[in-house]
Scaffold this motif. Structure first.
Motif: not given
Length: 145
Positions: A26-27, A32-36, A140-145
């Motif tokens: 992971a990076n 950061g993009a997934v969790f803002d 599924q929830l993380m892929d929506k970001k």
């Protein structure tokens, strides 16, 4: 009781990396993009998790981070204790700073301390594996970001 954002972010990083396969990296940018969350803040969190031997950092062009141990070996209570540092919930918990006039007779400190121990007793029953048990839903929830 409220945990620091630092601890919250640490748990999110561990959840995110825990969903990766053993050899997949992971990076910070993708987390950061997934969790803002600011990559700058995440960099500090990842550094601390690496120092605690919870994450492994792989340098280089295709580098990134991964769990240093299997998810079932990472205890949630231990992570929270390590990331939070101290739990001075009341002024009288801090040594040398007791300015409360009723402190010698007050039982609040002991009551809150008992609650804190119960809090950790529950957290220590869980591992990272328990937090990622619903892997499909999390992905599924993380892929929506």
């Amino acid at each position: 009781m409220q945990l620091k954002k630092y601890t919250d972010y640490a748990l999110r990083v561990l959840i995110f990396t825990g969903l990766k396969s053993e050899h997949e990296l992971a990076n910070i940018k993708e987390i950061g993009a997934v969790f803002d969350i600011s990559p700058h803040h995440l960099g500090k969190v990842v550094h601390e998790l690496t120092k605690l031997d919870l994450l492994e950092s792989v340098r280089g062009r295709n580098g990134g981070i991964r769990l240093a141990h299997p998810p079932e070996e990472i205890n949630v209570g231990m992570v929270v204790r390590q990331m939070e540092g101290d739990f001075h919930l009341l002024e009288c918990f801090e040594s040398g700073t007791d300015h409360c006039v009723i402190s010698p007779a007050c039982t609040l400190k002991y009551t809150v301390n008992k609650a804190l121990h119960a809090f950790f007793k529950v957290l220590e029953q869980y591992t990272l594996k328990d937090l990622i048990e619903n892997e499909a839903e999390l992905r599924q929830l993380m892929d929506k970001k």
